[in-house]
Write a protein that holds these residues in place. Structure first.
Motif, PDB file in Angstrom:
ATOM      1  N   SER A   1       7.985  -1.737   4.216  1.00 47.46           N
ATOM      2  CA  SER A   1       6.984  -0.668   4.372  1.00 47.46           C
ATOM      3  C   SER A   1       7.537   0.665   3.855  1.00 47.46           C
ATOM      4  O   SER A   1       6.823   1.427   3.192  1.00 47.46           O
TER       5      SER A   1
ATOM      6  N   THR B   1       0.574  -4.181  -0.382  1.00 50.13           N
ATOM      7  CA  THR B   1       2.000  -4.027  -0.082  1.00 50.13           C
ATOM      8  C   THR B   1       2.819  -4.911  -1.021  1.00 50.13           C
ATOM      9  O   THR B   1       2.548  -6.093  -1.154  1.00 50.13           O
TER      10      THR B   1
ATOM     11  N   HIS C   1       8.765   6.759   8.003  1.00 51.52           N
ATOM     12  CA  HIS C   1       7.937   7.030   6.820  1.00 51.52           C
ATOM     13  C   HIS C   1       7.881   8.523   6.485  1.00 51.52           C
ATOM     14  O   HIS C   1       7.742   8.897   5.324  1.00 51.52           O
TER      15      HIS C   1
END
Lengths: 176, 216
Positions: free
Chosen positions: B68, A54, B112
């Protein structure tokens, strides 16, 4: 020996074979080093994706996003119950409109002494026949009764709308 | 509960305040406390607060999930600036569609899927070679330089290989391997038949295997 085909090995890897096909593949993999090797290399491939760590985001996006969001209308949470109520309310509104229109146009014609064409006085003849006696009885009320009915209806309408809107954003059980 | 937390928080910080401008200090501290309270809320609660008109709650969702979401976009589009743009757009789309989000489910996978779709659209508009020209940062070089270099090389190899796949294959690999979605979930997310999902995934794996063998 017939080797497992590529889709079967991939489905095996993803645990997407049914029980019978999986048992058959298991039996084959136990005795076939070629297919076992192919499966192992696919497993190694998917494990290698873990190497993509990440990354930190180069800069905080929250300020920019919030600036854009501030220019947009707030999202409205229409729950299933709320959507049903809104649909029911719309249906009632359309029904009332169809029912009241000939009565109101007749009253308007009486009040203003304007002779309206027959189509304006009775734009929905089928509905008028269907509502029958009530549709005939109601125009006999005077304008004050009608004002009271429509004003009261409007108040009820607003209260119901407020109740629907407050029910739309009710919090659900929280879970992360 | 939230009001109680806020007053406790403000009381705590006001006890230590010796500033000559208490009103200003109080305002700043109150804002700080409000932010602190938001950070303690669950995603579902933040969504509820946003739907009730509290836009700061959505800001907290952005801060919480931007890394993320950025990484999903980065793996599909390649270019860091494009990934930032996609992430930003995805949050705005998510805000618009927030009412349709089922708060009994986790927020991140839903976000996402929006990111993946936008990233795929962008990647399909771009030339395939564009995304290969960017260098990637090498992380964790300080603690163990030798290990760091090896990890960075491996990371670079994986990235280069993934970015050589057609965008649709890349998106499927992203959703299957990084988001752990089933074939059906990928099919629903990308609006593709399940047979295409399988075909993209299997061919992507085959090509990646081939690319890795070439670089070894």
């Amino acid at each position: 020996m017939n080797h497992l085909d590529n889709p079967t090995i991939n489905l095996y890897l993803d645990d997407a074979l049914d029980a019978v096909a999986r048992a058959r593949a298991d039996a084959h993999l136990a005795v076939c080093p070629v297919c076992a090797g192919e499966l192992a290399s696919l497993r190694a491939l998917t494990t290698s994706f873990d190497a993509w760590q990440t990354e930190p985001i180069p800069h905080d996006l929250s300020v920019r996003v919030m600036q854009r969001v501030a220019q947009r209308p707030a999202p409205v949470n229409v729950s299933r119950w709320g959507a049903f109520l809104l649909a029911a309310q719309t249906l009632v509104a359309v029904g009332l409109f169809i029912w009241l229109l000939p009565i109101l146009t007749r009253l308007l014609a009486q009040l203003t002494n304007i002779s309206l064409p027959s189509v304006a006085l009775n734009p929905f003849p089928d509905v008028s026949v269907w509502i029958g006696p009530l549709g005939v009885a109601l125009p006999s009320f005077d304008i004050w009764v009608w004002g009271l009915v429509l004003g009261g209806g409007a108040v009820v309408w607003l209260v119901v709308n407020r109740l629907i809107l407050s029910s739309l954003n009710r919090p659900l059980e929280t879970s992360k | 509960m939230q009001l109680f937390d806020a007053s406790q928080c403000i009381q705590g910080v006001m006890g230590n305040t010796t500033s000559l401008r208490p009103a200003l200090t109080w305002t700043v501290r109150a804002a700080h406390c409000a932010m602190e309270i938001l950070t303690k809320q669950t995603d579902a609660r933040l969504v509820t607060l946003t739907l009730q008109g509290d836009r700061d709650a959505f800001g907290e969702l952005v801060r919480r999930h931007q890394t993320s979401a950025y990484n999903v976009a980065r793996r599909i589009v390649g270019d860091p600036q494009d990934a930032l743009d996609v992430t930003q757009d995805a949050f705005v789309r998510a805000y618009d569609a927030l009412a349709s989000f089922d708060r009994r489910r986790p927020f991140a996978p839903w976000l996402h899927t929006i990111v993946a779709n936008l990233a795929l659209n962008l990647a399909q508009r771009r030339r395939p070679t564009e995304s290969l020209e960017h260098d990637f940062e090498i992380s964790d070089m300080t603690t163990n330089p030798e290990r760091g270099i090896l990890a960075a090389e491996q990371q670079q190899r994986v990235r280069q290989a993934l970015l050589q796949l057609p965008p649709a294959w890349r998106a499927v690999v992203e959703l299957r391997h990084f988001q752990d979605m089933s074939y059906q979930e990928i099919s629903d997310t990308l609006n593709l038949p399940v047979s295409d999902v399988k075909s993209h995934l299997f061919r992507a794996r085959q090509k990646l295997k081939h690319l890795f063998e070439q670089t070894e």
